[in-house]
Scaffold this motif. Structure first.
Motif, short mmCIF file in Angstrom:
data_model
loop_
_atom_site.label_atom_id
_atom_site.label_comp_id
_atom_site.label_asym_id
_atom_site.label_seq_id
_atom_site.Cartn_x
_atom_site.Cartn_y
_atom_site.Cartn_z
N TYR A 54 0.63 -1.61 0.14
CA TYR A 54 0.10 -0.12 -0.18
C TYR A 54 0.60 1.51 -0.20
O TYR A 54 0.41 2.72 -0.73
CB TYR A 54 -0.87 0.22 1.48
CG TYR A 54 -1.99 -0.87 1.44
CD1 TYR A 54 -2.25 -1.43 -0.02
CD2 TYR A 54 -2.78 -0.77 2.52
CE1 TYR A 54 -3.60 -2.75 -0.10
CE2 TYR A 54 -3.64 -2.09 2.79
CZ TYR A 54 -4.69 -2.80 0.86
OH TYR A 54 -5.24 -3.12 1.52
N ILE A 55 1.99 0.99 0.78
CA ILE A 55 2.06 2.24 1.16
C ILE A 55 3.09 2.85 -0.54
O ILE A 55 3.50 3.90 -0.54
CB ILE A 55 3.35 2.62 2.15
CG1 ILE A 55 3.07 2.50 3.58
CG2 ILE A 55 5.45 3.65 1.89
CD1 ILE A 55 2.08 4.58 3.48
N ARG A 56 4.28 1.70 -0.68
CA ARG A 56 4.80 2.15 -2.06
C ARG A 56 4.06 2.46 -3.05
O ARG A 56 4.49 3.04 -4.01
CB ARG A 56 5.83 0.68 -2.08
CG ARG A 56 6.77 0.14 -1.61
CD ARG A 56 7.59 -1.17 -2.30
NE ARG A 56 8.72 -1.09 -1.22
CZ ARG A 56 9.82 -2.17 -2.11
NH1 ARG A 56 10.16 -1.91 -3.35
NH2 ARG A 56 10.92 -2.07 -1.95
N LEU B 120 1.10 4.34 -2.51
CA LEU B 120 0.97 5.76 -2.23
C LEU B 120 1.62 6.39 -2.35
O LEU B 120 1.39 7.80 -2.31
CB LEU B 120 -0.37 5.69 -1.32
CG LEU B 120 -1.36 4.88 -0.67
CD1 LEU B 120 -1.61 4.42 1.19
CD2 LEU B 120 -2.24 5.90 -1.12
N PHE B 121 3.00 6.36 -2.46
CA PHE B 121 4.14 7.25 -1.89
C PHE B 121 5.20 6.99 -3.22
O PHE B 121 5.17 7.77 -3.56
CB PHE B 121 5.36 6.55 -0.93
CG PHE B 121 4.19 7.83 0.64
CD1 PHE B 121 3.45 7.69 1.10
CD2 PHE B 121 5.53 7.46 1.56
CE1 PHE B 121 2.45 7.55 1.69
CE2 PHE B 121 4.97 7.87 2.74
CZ PHE B 121 3.56 7.76 2.33
N GLY B 122 4.70 5.97 -3.74
CA GLY B 122 5.27 6.08 -6.26
C GLY B 122 6.64 5.53 -4.94
O GLY B 122 7.71 6.37 -5.38
N ALA B 123 7.24 5.14 -4.11
CA ALA B 123 8.33 4.45 -4.09
C ALA B 123 8.48 3.28 -4.04
O ALA B 123 9.16 2.27 -2.94
CB ALA B 123 8.16 5.14 -2.26
#
Lengths: 191, 191
Positions: free
Chosen positions: A165-167, A169-172
């Motif tokens: 999710y965080i990758r 959401l943050f484009g990471a």
């Protein structure tokens, strides 16, 4: 117009309105993003009266959540492969496919946005997450019934869903197959 | 008013305007949430002209990012305890304290919201994340210089930050000291 519908065909017009409204929401999310349209925009796009939307869904939040839940259920039948590892690997890959696309990112953003919209938004968010948690728990319970030792649902959230999710959401960083499989292997190594 | 300021006091009025504008943004985030106010609202609250805000920051996104970065730098001096484990435990607890409060949640929501606001929003988001990644990498590099074997910065994001971020964003479980320490121990056990 609703008055002209035959009383004995429940679901006919109702189902068509629901489909048209859901389609309108999906299009507006894609074109403008969450928070960038109103119930009036949805009704106009779907070719129904504003009052039809308010009567059925009550609020824009409730409508957005209904759309998100419907899409979630349609896209994610929970895997039942016969082993915990098989289920988790299949599920993780499925979630990655969902959230890597624009629709999935929109659902994630909805969940985050809902938590900023007062009590009704929080309730909608919690309903959404409770539904997903229920589906995951069912999968883990089946593993327990087979005598396997599944992690708890929060462990799946923390160590499989959250990093993906965080990758997104943050484009990471990309969600490669190796990366996704690694998250599952890591969780299973320390249940 | 700006014309009356003495030319030889760079930073005097400029610093006061910046502080007033930052304070106004922080208050509006707390009261209304991200996406619920305009440059005009900020300027009115800060007691400056709209044009002063546009001249200095250019866009609302750039202003919000400046506020977020300033707060991030102010709240998170990176720990330097002499060991990797000490640094990561201290840092994880620090991040948890930050994001558990309303200000920290606001910063997380900003990062998510920025990615939905076109190219300028994405640039602002990436600048924000690059700054945080740079600080984390510096901490990991110090560990490497001491002969320790640090994980990479994405590993810290995936397995320490992401679970905490998602729990806060989704309202999905408390950040207890044991939970936070467990995330760090887990990462260090498999670098």
């Amino acid at each position: 117009m609703a008055e002209r519908e035959p009383v004995r065909r429940p679901g006919g017009r109702s189902a068509r309105v629901r489909a048209a409204v859901h389609q309108a929401v999906t299009e507006l999310i894609g074109e403008r993003g969450y928070g960038e349209f109103t119930v009036g925009d949805v009704a106009a796009r779907a070719g129904v009266a504003d009052t039809s939307v308010y009567r059925r869904w009550g609020t824009l939040e409730a409508l957005l959540t209904d759309v998100a839940l419907t899409r979630l259920k349609a896209q994610s039948p929970m895997p039942d492969t016969g082993t915990l590892a098989g289920d988790l690997h299949t599920y993780a890959a499925q979630v990655a496919r969902e959230i890597a696309g624009p629709d999935g990112l929109a659902v994630l953003r909805l969940v985050v946005a809902l938590s900023n919209r007062g009590e009704r938004g929080l309730q909608a968010r919690d309903d959404f997450l409770a539904e997903r948690a229920r589906l995951i728990q069912g999968m883990l319970d089946r593993a327990g019934d087979r005598g396997e030792h599944p992690p708890d649902a929060l462990g799946v959230l923390d160590h499989i869903m959250a990093p993906m999710y965080i990758r997104v959401l943050f484009g990471a960083g990309p969600l490669t197959p190796d990366y996704i499989a690694g998250l599952v292997d890591r969780l299973l190594a320390r249940p």
